[in-house]
Design a protein around this motif. Sequence first.
Motif, PDB file in Angstrom:
ATOM      1  N   SER A   6       0.829  -1.205   0.000  1.00  0.00           N
ATOM      2  CA  SER A   6       0.000   0.000   0.000  1.00  0.00           C
ATOM      3  C   SER A   6       0.865   1.257   0.000  1.00  0.00           C
ATOM      4  O   SER A   6       0.527   2.249  -0.634  1.00  0.00           O
ATOM      5  CB  SER A   6      -0.968   0.004   1.185  1.00  0.00           C
ATOM      6  OG  SER A   6      -0.258   0.070   2.399  1.00  0.00           O
ATOM      7  N   GLY A   7       1.996   1.239   0.700  1.00  0.00           N
ATOM      8  CA  GLY A   7       2.912   2.373   0.679  1.00  0.00           C
ATOM      9  C   GLY A   7       3.484   2.599  -0.706  1.00  0.00           C
ATOM     10  O   GLY A   7       3.614   3.737  -1.167  1.00  0.00           O
ATOM     11  N   LEU A   8       3.809   1.526  -1.399  1.00  0.00           N
ATOM     12  CA  LEU A   8       4.328   1.611  -2.761  1.00  0.00           C
ATOM     13  C   LEU A   8       3.258   2.139  -3.710  1.00  0.00           C
ATOM     14  O   LEU A   8       3.540   2.968  -4.580  1.00  0.00           O
ATOM     15  CB  LEU A   8       4.815   0.233  -3.222  1.00  0.00           C
ATOM     16  CG  LEU A   8       5.562   0.161  -4.542  1.00  0.00           C
ATOM     17  CD1 LEU A   8       6.817   1.019  -4.470  1.00  0.00           C
ATOM     18  CD2 LEU A   8       5.924  -1.272  -4.857  1.00  0.00           C
ATOM     19  N   LEU A   9       2.022   1.702  -3.520  1.00  0.00           N
ATOM     20  CA  LEU A   9       0.913   2.165  -4.340  1.00  0.00           C
ATOM     21  C   LEU A   9       0.660   3.661  -4.121  1.00  0.00           C
ATOM     22  O   LEU A   9       0.444   4.401  -5.083  1.00  0.00           O
ATOM     23  CB  LEU A   9      -0.358   1.366  -4.018  1.00  0.00           C
ATOM     24  CG  LEU A   9      -1.599   1.706  -4.825  1.00  0.00           C
ATOM     25  CD1 LEU A   9      -1.349   1.416  -6.307  1.00  0.00           C
ATOM     26  CD2 LEU A   9      -2.776   0.902  -4.327  1.00  0.00           C
ATOM     27  N   ILE A  10       0.711   4.100  -2.881  1.00  0.00           N
ATOM     28  CA  ILE A  10       0.519   5.516  -2.575  1.00  0.00           C
ATOM     29  C   ILE A  10       1.619   6.354  -3.217  1.00  0.00           C
ATOM     30  O   ILE A  10       1.352   7.408  -3.798  1.00  0.00           O
ATOM     31  CB  ILE A  10       0.465   5.740  -1.044  1.00  0.00           C
ATOM     32  CG1 ILE A  10      -0.841   5.165  -0.486  1.00  0.00           C
ATOM     33  CG2 ILE A  10       0.589   7.225  -0.691  1.00  0.00           C
ATOM     34  CD1 ILE A  10      -0.918   5.139   1.018  1.00  0.00           C
ATOM     35  N   LYS A  11       2.866   5.891  -3.157  1.00  0.00           N
ATOM     36  CA  LYS A  11       3.970   6.610  -3.799  1.00  0.00           C
ATOM     37  C   LYS A  11       3.777   6.664  -5.308  1.00  0.00           C
ATOM     38  O   LYS A  11       4.007   7.699  -5.927  1.00  0.00           O
ATOM     39  CB  LYS A  11       5.305   5.945  -3.463  1.00  0.00           C
ATOM     40  CG  LYS A  11       5.763   6.182  -2.055  1.00  0.00           C
ATOM     41  CD  LYS A  11       7.075   5.492  -1.781  1.00  0.00           C
ATOM     42  CE  LYS A  11       7.458   5.639  -0.314  1.00  0.00           C
ATOM     43  NZ  LYS A  11       8.702   4.922  -0.012  1.00  0.00           N
ATOM     44  N   ALA A  12       3.340   5.556  -5.906  1.00  0.00           N
ATOM     45  CA  ALA A  12       3.125   5.517  -7.355  1.00  0.00           C
ATOM     46  C   ALA A  12       2.011   6.484  -7.762  1.00  0.00           C
ATOM     47  O   ALA A  12       2.137   7.196  -8.762  1.00  0.00           O
ATOM     48  CB  ALA A  12       2.780   4.098  -7.802  1.00  0.00           C
ATOM     49  N   ILE A  13       0.942   6.529  -6.985  1.00  0.00           N
ATOM     50  CA  ILE A  13      -0.157   7.453  -7.274  1.00  0.00           C
ATOM     51  C   ILE A  13       0.323   8.891  -7.126  1.00  0.00           C
ATOM     52  O   ILE A  13       0.009   9.749  -7.957  1.00  0.00           O
ATOM     53  CB  ILE A  13      -1.371   7.162  -6.366  1.00  0.00           C
ATOM     54  CG1 ILE A  13      -2.010   5.827  -6.752  1.00  0.00           C
ATOM     55  CG2 ILE A  13      -2.397   8.300  -6.443  1.00  0.00           C
ATOM     56  CD1 ILE A  13      -3.068   5.342  -5.779  1.00  0.00           C
ATOM     57  N   GLY A  14       1.101   9.165  -6.088  1.00  0.00           N
ATOM     58  CA  GLY A  14       1.643  10.503  -5.885  1.00  0.00           C
ATOM     59  C   GLY A  14       2.533  10.935  -7.045  1.00  0.00           C
ATOM     60  O   GLY A  14       2.445  12.067  -7.523  1.00  0.00           O
ATOM     61  N   ILE A  15       3.386  10.042  -7.512  1.00  0.00           N
ATOM     62  CA  ILE A  15       4.254  10.345  -8.651  1.00  0.00           C
ATOM     63  C   ILE A  15       3.415  10.575  -9.897  1.00  0.00           C
ATOM     64  O   ILE A  15       3.678  11.501 -10.672  1.00  0.00           O
ATOM     65  CB  ILE A  15       5.288   9.218  -8.861  1.00  0.00           C
ATOM     66  CG1 ILE A  15       6.306   9.236  -7.716  1.00  0.00           C
ATOM     67  CG2 ILE A  15       5.995   9.363 -10.209  1.00  0.00           C
ATOM     68  CD1 ILE A  15       7.231   8.045  -7.686  1.00  0.00           C
ATOM     69  N   LEU A  18       1.830  14.012  -9.627  1.00  0.00           N
ATOM     70  CA  LEU A  18       2.847  15.040  -9.861  1.00  0.00           C
ATOM     71  C   LEU A  18       3.185  15.159 -11.344  1.00  0.00           C
ATOM     72  O   LEU A  18       3.267  16.263 -11.881  1.00  0.00           O
ATOM     73  CB  LEU A  18       4.110  14.720  -9.055  1.00  0.00           C
ATOM     74  CG  LEU A  18       5.265  15.703  -9.211  1.00  0.00           C
ATOM     75  CD1 LEU A  18       4.861  17.076  -8.700  1.00  0.00           C
ATOM     76  CD2 LEU A  18       6.494  15.200  -8.489  1.00  0.00           C
ATOM     77  N   LEU A  19       3.348  14.018 -12.019  1.00  0.00           N
ATOM     78  CA  LEU A  19       3.633  14.042 -13.457  1.00  0.00           C
ATOM     79  C   LEU A  19       2.460  14.625 -14.248  1.00  0.00           C
ATOM     80  O   LEU A  19       2.668  15.354 -15.224  1.00  0.00           O
ATOM     81  CB  LEU A  19       3.973  12.640 -13.959  1.00  0.00           C
ATOM     82  CG  LEU A  19       5.321  12.078 -13.493  1.00  0.00           C
ATOM     83  CD1 LEU A  19       5.478  10.628 -13.942  1.00  0.00           C
ATOM     84  CD2 LEU A  19       6.468  12.936 -13.973  1.00  0.00           C
ATOM     85  N   ALA A  20       1.243  14.331 -13.821  1.00  0.00           N
ATOM     86  CA  ALA A  20       0.066  14.887 -14.495  1.00  0.00           C
ATOM     87  C   ALA A  20       0.020  16.402 -14.324  1.00  0.00           C
ATOM     88  O   ALA A  20      -0.284  17.133 -15.276  1.00  0.00           O
ATOM     89  CB  ALA A  20      -1.209  14.252 -13.950  1.00  0.00           C
ATOM     90  N   ILE A  21       0.339  16.884 -13.140  1.00  0.00           N
ATOM     91  CA  ILE A  21       0.344  18.328 -12.898  1.00  0.00           C
ATOM     92  C   ILE A  21       1.436  19.001 -13.728  1.00  0.00           C
ATOM     93  O   ILE A  21       1.195  20.017 -14.387  1.00  0.00           O
ATOM     94  CB  ILE A  21       0.518  18.633 -11.395  1.00  0.00           C
ATOM     95  CG1 ILE A  21      -0.739  18.216 -10.615  1.00  0.00           C
ATOM     96  CG2 ILE A  21       0.821  20.108 -11.151  1.00  0.00           C
ATOM     97  CD1 ILE A  21      -0.588  18.245  -9.120  1.00  0.00           C
ATOM     98  N   ILE A  22       2.632  18.437 -13.725  1.00  0.00           N
ATOM     99  CA  ILE A  22       3.730  19.003 -14.518  1.00  0.00           C
ATOM    100  C   ILE A  22       3.391  18.961 -16.002  1.00  0.00           C
ATOM    101  O   ILE A  22       3.590  19.942 -16.722  1.00  0.00           O
ATOM    102  CB  ILE A  22       5.054  18.255 -14.220  1.00  0.00           C
ATOM    103  CG1 ILE A  22       5.501  18.560 -12.791  1.00  0.00           C
ATOM    104  CG2 ILE A  22       6.145  18.655 -15.220  1.00  0.00           C
ATOM    105  CD1 ILE A  22       6.656  17.694 -12.310  1.00  0.00           C
ATOM    106  N   GLY A  23       2.839  17.844 -16.448  1.00  0.00           N
ATOM    107  CA  GLY A  23       2.427  17.728 -17.850  1.00  0.00           C
ATOM    108  C   GLY A  23       1.354  18.738 -18.210  1.00  0.00           C
ATOM    109  O   GLY A  23       1.377  19.334 -19.291  1.00  0.00           O
ATOM    110  N   GLY A  24       0.433  18.951 -17.292  1.00  0.00           N
ATOM    111  CA  GLY A  24      -0.618  19.942 -17.514  1.00  0.00           C
ATOM    112  C   GLY A  24      -0.061  21.346 -17.627  1.00  0.00           C
ATOM    113  O   GLY A  24      -0.476  22.120 -18.485  1.00  0.00           O
ATOM    114  N   PHE A  25       0.905  21.671 -16.764  1.00  0.00           N
ATOM    115  CA  PHE A  25       1.539  22.992 -16.841  1.00  0.00           C
ATOM    116  C   PHE A  25       2.269  23.169 -18.173  1.00  0.00           C
ATOM    117  O   PHE A  25       2.142  24.207 -18.816  1.00  0.00           O
ATOM    118  CB  PHE A  25       2.521  23.208 -15.689  1.00  0.00           C
ATOM    119  CG  PHE A  25       1.871  23.622 -14.405  1.00  0.00           C
ATOM    120  CD1 PHE A  25       1.032  24.723 -14.340  1.00  0.00           C
ATOM    121  CD2 PHE A  25       2.101  22.918 -13.233  1.00  0.00           C
ATOM    122  CE1 PHE A  25       0.434  25.118 -13.154  1.00  0.00           C
ATOM    123  CE2 PHE A  25       1.507  23.294 -12.044  1.00  0.00           C
ATOM    124  CZ  PHE A  25       0.676  24.390 -11.999  1.00  0.00           C
TER     125      PHE A  25
END
Length: 179
Positions: A6-15, A18-25
């Motif tokens: 679950s910790g790995l899944l949370i990190k993957a979702i967070g990444i 973050l990539l979606a936000i950067i891509g959106g910008f």
Amino acid sequence: MDFQLSGLLIKAIGIFILLAIIGGFVFGIVCLIRLLLKIIKLKQPRIITYYVIMILCILTVAASWILNMGWYRVILTWLAVPFVHPVIFAVINGNVLPNLIYSAKLRVYTLITYITYVLMYAFFPDGGDVGSAYVFFGLINNSTAVHILGVLSTVSLIVYIIFTILQIIENGKVKKKLI
């Protein structure tokens, strides 16, 4: 083992977020540059002025969001409001800008949406766990002023919605005349 997964899944979702936000910008900046090039081809300095004002409005709202951060804005950030609303604002105004030269009403509606867009965020009250609420980039924290400016923020939101709708309708009429 489940905690590691679950910790790995949370990190993957967070990444991913973050990539979606950067891509959106990055995508947004590319779209704004394309819009600027389109406007420059029209050779209308007034439209370039409206474009610059639109960008300044977005930057002012972003500064207001960051400098007035409190629980309301944290919750609205979780709901993606500070990411989605500027996109909607830029898309609607980006579609309107090339047609501003054809309609005085459209110019007025656009200026009113710019003003109310900034006012509703600059005067949107927020607060933390301790102390009173604050507005206007965190500079005003007098309870009476916060209440009055909070009402102004709400009125600005309503006026913004009304004039954005009028802007879309008038833009449609202008496009129809041009065809």
